[in-house]
Scaffold this motif. Structure first.
Motif, PDB file in Angstrom:
ATOM      1  N   MET A 173      49.006  34.144  38.868  1.00 60.47           N
ATOM      2  CA  MET A 173      47.690  34.407  39.440  1.00 60.47           C
ATOM      3  C   MET A 173      47.787  34.721  40.927  1.00 60.47           C
ATOM      4  O   MET A 173      46.968  35.480  41.463  1.00 60.47           O
ATOM      5  N   ILE A 174      48.777  34.166  41.615  1.00 60.79           N
ATOM      6  CA  ILE A 174      48.995  34.499  43.022  1.00 60.79           C
ATOM      7  C   ILE A 174      49.292  35.988  43.162  1.00 60.79           C
ATOM      8  O   ILE A 174      48.724  36.683  44.012  1.00 60.79           O
TER       9      ILE A 174
ATOM     10  N   THR B 254      47.292  24.313  50.053  1.00 60.16           N
ATOM     11  CA  THR B 254      47.687  25.165  51.164  1.00 60.16           C
ATOM     12  C   THR B 254      48.984  25.904  50.870  1.00 60.16           C
ATOM     13  O   THR B 254      49.147  27.074  51.247  1.00 60.16           O
ATOM     14  N   TYR B 255      49.915  25.240  50.194  1.00 58.67           N
ATOM     15  CA  TYR B 255      51.195  25.878  49.852  1.00 58.67           C
ATOM     16  C   TYR B 255      50.968  27.137  49.004  1.00 58.67           C
ATOM     17  O   TYR B 255      51.500  28.209  49.307  1.00 58.67           O
ATOM     18  N   TYR B 256      50.150  27.001  47.960  1.00 58.04           N
ATOM     19  CA  TYR B 256      49.867  28.160  47.118  1.00 58.04           C
ATOM     20  C   TYR B 256      49.053  29.208  47.868  1.00 58.04           C
ATOM     21  O   TYR B 256      49.201  30.414  47.638  1.00 58.04           O
TER      22      TYR B 256
ATOM     23  N   GLY C 297      39.636  38.711  43.181  1.00 58.01           N
ATOM     24  CA  GLY C 297      40.879  38.128  43.689  1.00 58.01           C
ATOM     25  C   GLY C 297      40.668  36.751  44.280  1.00 58.01           C
ATOM     26  O   GLY C 297      41.420  35.811  44.000  1.00 58.01           O
ATOM     27  N   VAL C 298      39.616  36.601  45.087  1.00 57.92           N
ATOM     28  CA  VAL C 298      39.314  35.309  45.712  1.00 57.92           C
ATOM     29  C   VAL C 298      38.872  34.288  44.664  1.00 57.92           C
ATOM     30  O   VAL C 298      39.311  33.132  44.663  1.00 57.92           O
TER      31      VAL C 298
ATOM     32  N   TYR D  75      42.047  28.610  40.097  1.00 56.58           N
ATOM     33  CA  TYR D  75      43.342  28.033  39.738  1.00 56.58           C
ATOM     34  C   TYR D  75      43.869  27.062  40.799  1.00 56.58           C
ATOM     35  O   TYR D  75      45.036  26.701  40.788  1.00 56.58           O
ATOM     36  N   GLY D  76      43.024  26.660  41.731  1.00 60.71           N
ATOM     37  CA  GLY D  76      43.370  25.569  42.632  1.00 60.71           C
ATOM     38  C   GLY D  76      44.007  25.972  43.949  1.00 60.71           C
ATOM     39  O   GLY D  76      44.638  25.148  44.600  1.00 60.71           O
ATOM     40  N   PHE D  77      43.842  27.221  44.373  1.00 59.11           N
ATOM     41  CA  PHE D  77      44.330  27.627  45.695  1.00 59.11           C
ATOM     42  C   PHE D  77      43.383  28.686  46.229  1.00 59.11           C
ATOM     43  O   PHE D  77      42.323  28.932  45.646  1.00 59.11           O
TER      44      PHE D  77
END
Length: 296
Positions: A14-15, A85-87, A125-126, A132-134
């Motif tokens: 998804m990223i 934040t990592y994702y 996209g947003v 999905y948690g990011f």
């Protein structure tokens, strides 16, 4: 909590998908149409356009997106969570790469079409990233920090934070450009709210013969009260349990995944919840309770 490989793979996929959508919206609709996107993407567009116009210095929008997101990423690291934040940082990096690689090409000479399609594609996209948690970085993170304190939807808060972009576009370029930017941002915010609906509540009824296992599994990832009701199947004439719990729509994906892991035969009935009264923890309260449990 360490995510299963399947969850991680879906998020990574998804990223890439979210980053590609945002880059397509920028390079094919917004940038060539002189329409400014939302949040840091729009700010990056403005800076790139101003530098090119005043100093004849071409700075790629993708590079500016990454640069602007560095301090905002630090804010998200401390205020929202490290995993989130990592994702989000990965999404910003993927968006930057796609924006640099893809050529800027005008697909429509109609500014209204460019504004609508640019806004809708950006919103998709947003919205999928948030679901999905990011996030896609930038104003998404700021809006999520604000929504924790105000309780308003993410899309409406993002629309408010973009006013500075609209005003700058109007004063520096043209008010027609600003008006099309408003249309694009509104379309984006509606799509975000239609996909990311964490403010909506659902009541889940789970019919299962493995109630104890499901309860134990859910309590490791969701801090929600669960009511256990004795039940009996009219067709099978077998005893079972009905687990009733109220969740946010944002937690639905996690709920389904955890239940399917331990009882693939469980029956899940979801009902929209109009309103609730009583002790319903938000994400901050859940995180605080988790930390208290870990220290005991």
């Amino acid at each position: 909590m360490k995510l299963p490989i399947s969850d991680t793979s879906k998020r990574l996929g998804m990223i890439g998908f979210s980053g590609l959508l945002i880059a397509l919206a920028l390079n094919f609709f917004l940038i060539p149409g002189n329409i400014f996107g939302a949040g840091t993407n729009g700010i990056a567009q403005l800076i790139s356009a101003i530098f090119n116009d005043l100093f004849h210095i071409k700075i790629g929008t993708g590079y500016l997106i990454m640069l602007i997101n560095i301090p905002i990423g630090i804010l998200g690291w401390y205020k929202i969570g490290r995993t989130f934040t990592y994702y989000s940082i990965l999404t910003v990096a993927v968006t930057t790469i796609f924006t640099i690689i893809l050529p800027v090409h005008q697909l429509s000479t109609n500014p209204l079409m460019a504004a609508l399609f640019g806004g809708v594609i950006t919103g998709a996209g947003v919205g999928f990233a948030l679901k999905y948690g990011f996030s896609t970085g930038g104003m998404d993170i700021i809006a999520l920090v604000l929504t924790k304190t105000t309780g308003r939807t993410v899309g409406s808060l993002m629309l408010l934070t973009n006013m500075i972009i609209i005003l700058t576009a109007g004063f520096y370029f043209s008010w027609e450009s600003a008006l099309y930017t408003i249309i694009s941002n509104y379309a984006m915010s509606r799509v975000v709210d239609s996909i990311h609906t964490s403010h909506e509540k659902l009541t889940a009824f789970v019919v299962t013969k493995k109630a104890d296992v499901i309860i134990s599994t859910l309590q490791k990832s969701l801090i929600r009260g669960i009511t256990v009701i004795d039940s009996k199947g009219a067709f099978s004439n077998e005893n079972s349990k009905v687990l009733m719990l109220v969740i946010t729509r944002y937690e639905l994906y996690n709920l389904k995944m955890r239940i399917r892991e331990v009882d693939p035969n469980a029956f899940i009935n979801l009902v929209n919840t109009a309103d609730i009264e009583g002790n319903f923890l938000n994400s901050d309260q859940q995180e605080l309770l988790r930390r208290e449990q870990l220290t005991k």
